[in-house]
Motif scaffolding. Structure first.
Motif, PDB file in Angstrom:
ATOM      1  N   VAL A 165       0.824  -1.209   0.000  1.00  0.00           N
ATOM      2  CA  VAL A 165       0.000   0.000   0.000  1.00  0.00           C
ATOM      3  C   VAL A 165       0.856   1.257   0.000  1.00  0.00           C
ATOM      4  O   VAL A 165       0.360   2.358  -0.225  1.00  0.00           O
ATOM      5  N   ALA A 166       2.152   1.100   0.262  1.00  0.00           N
ATOM      6  CA  ALA A 166       3.128   2.192   0.227  1.00  0.00           C
ATOM      7  C   ALA A 166       4.507   1.546   0.183  1.00  0.00           C
ATOM      8  O   ALA A 166       4.624   0.325   0.238  1.00  0.00           O
ATOM      9  N   ASP A 167       5.554   2.375   0.108  1.00  0.00           N
ATOM     10  CA  ASP A 167       6.905   1.821   0.043  1.00  0.00           C
ATOM     11  C   ASP A 167       7.231   0.947   1.251  1.00  0.00           C
ATOM     12  O   ASP A 167       7.972  -0.015   1.133  1.00  0.00           O
ATOM     13  N   ASP A 168       6.688   1.313   2.405  1.00  0.00           N
ATOM     14  CA  ASP A 168       7.017   0.565   3.616  1.00  0.00           C
ATOM     15  C   ASP A 168       5.771   0.049   4.342  1.00  0.00           C
ATOM     16  O   ASP A 168       5.780  -0.134   5.552  1.00  0.00           O
ATOM     17  N   ALA A 169       4.708  -0.217   3.594  1.00  0.00           N
ATOM     18  CA  ALA A 169       3.489  -0.742   4.212  1.00  0.00           C
ATOM     19  C   ALA A 169       2.844  -1.782   3.298  1.00  0.00           C
ATOM     20  O   ALA A 169       2.764  -1.583   2.078  1.00  0.00           O
ATOM     21  N   TRP A 170       2.399  -2.861   3.894  1.00  0.00           N
ATOM     22  CA  TRP A 170       1.816  -3.993   3.170  1.00  0.00           C
ATOM     23  C   TRP A 170       0.543  -4.424   3.870  1.00  0.00           C
ATOM     24  O   TRP A 170       0.440  -4.313   5.086  1.00  0.00           O
ATOM     25  N   GLU A 171      -0.392  -4.942   3.118  1.00  0.00           N
ATOM     26  CA  GLU A 171      -1.574  -5.538   3.715  1.00  0.00           C
ATOM     27  C   GLU A 171      -1.687  -6.982   3.251  1.00  0.00           C
ATOM     28  O   GLU A 171      -1.313  -7.311   2.123  1.00  0.00           O
ATOM     29  N   LEU A 172      -2.170  -7.814   4.162  1.00  0.00           N
ATOM     30  CA  LEU A 172      -2.317  -9.244   3.910  1.00  0.00           C
ATOM     31  C   LEU A 172      -3.753  -9.643   4.226  1.00  0.00           C
ATOM     32  O   LEU A 172      -4.220  -9.411   5.340  1.00  0.00           O
ATOM     33  N   VAL A 173      -4.445 -10.196   3.264  1.00  0.00           N
ATOM     34  CA  VAL A 173      -5.764 -10.760   3.504  1.00  0.00           C
ATOM     35  C   VAL A 173      -5.524 -12.217   3.895  1.00  0.00           C
ATOM     36  O   VAL A 173      -4.903 -12.968   3.146  1.00  0.00           O
ATOM     37  N   VAL A 174      -5.986 -12.575   5.088  1.00  0.00           N
ATOM     38  CA  VAL A 174      -5.705 -13.892   5.672  1.00  0.00           C
ATOM     39  C   VAL A 174      -7.017 -14.567   6.065  1.00  0.00           C
ATOM     40  O   VAL A 174      -7.916 -13.914   6.607  1.00  0.00           O
ATOM     41  N   ARG A 175      -7.102 -15.868   5.812  1.00  0.00           N
ATOM     42  CA  ARG A 175      -8.274 -16.627   6.266  1.00  0.00           C
ATOM     43  C   ARG A 175      -8.412 -16.510   7.780  1.00  0.00           C
ATOM     44  O   ARG A 175      -7.415 -16.540   8.510  1.00  0.00           O
TER      45      ARG A 175
END
Length: 195
Positions: A165-175
């Motif tokens: 979502v940015a250079d130093d940010a991530w999102e994870l969709v997890v069960r």
């Protein structure tokens, strides 16, 4: 509207890191609970199908593999040649399935609300990429994988949908069934950067 429903995060018993005290925080992990998540299958070459998705989400349907389209209210993730995941920008009671079923009536399409089966984790900070690289086999270099892209993969043993979502940010969709495990293994992988 919310008073009629009882929601509980799958991470209710997991202590996640607090928001960063400053921009230089090495790594933080948080949850974005209760987002609406809807799986949609259909014919991406159909103008009527694309128009229905656009009208419901405000976003164009991404047709290129592993890409993301966004509006102010929704993100649309390409999962396969005829499959997409719609994710709300903010928590709310799911209603996209009902909306799209009506809009897609008569078309060859399937719509399934999966909101209660998943949660979204947000990993951010200067060491977020290093934490992800410990358990995810994808090439996460910013020249290869950047905002506007997504990929289905795994983090150690948990299946994930990962997107920067940015250079130093991530999102994870997890069960939901793997959320506790994923949060704890991410927290463990972060430990060396928080000492």
């Amino acid at each position: 509207m919310w008073s009629d429903h009882r929601f509980e995060s799958p991470l209710v018993g997991v202590a996640l890191s607090a928001e960063p005290a400053g921009a230089a925080a090495a790594c933080t992990l948080g949850e974005r609970p209760f987002l609406e998540l809807t799986l949609v299958r259909g014919d991406g070459t159909s103008a009527a199908f694309r128009d229905a998705i656009r009208a419901a989400t405000g976003a164009e349907l991404p047709l290129a593999p592993n890409t993301v389209a966004a509006s102010a209210d929704y993100q649309v993730f390409w999962l396969g040649p005829d499959e997409w995941l719609l994710q709300s920008a903010r928590p709310h009671v799911p209603d996209m399935e009902r909306t799209l079923r009506a809009a897609l009536a008569g078309q060859f399409a399937a719509v399934t609300d999966v909101s209660s089966g998943y949660t979204v984790l947000r990993l951010a900070g200067s060491k977020a990429r290093a934490v992800l690289q410990k358990g995810c086999p994808l090439d996460l270099h910013p020249r290869v994988f950047r905002s506007g892209q997504c990929a289905q993969s795994h983090y150690f043993k948990a299946d994930i949908l990962l997107y920067p979502v940015a250079d130093d940010a991530w999102e994870l969709v997890v069960r939901r069934s793997f959320a506790d495990y994923a949060a704890r293994i991410l927290t463990d992988a972060m430990a060396e950067y928080l000492a």
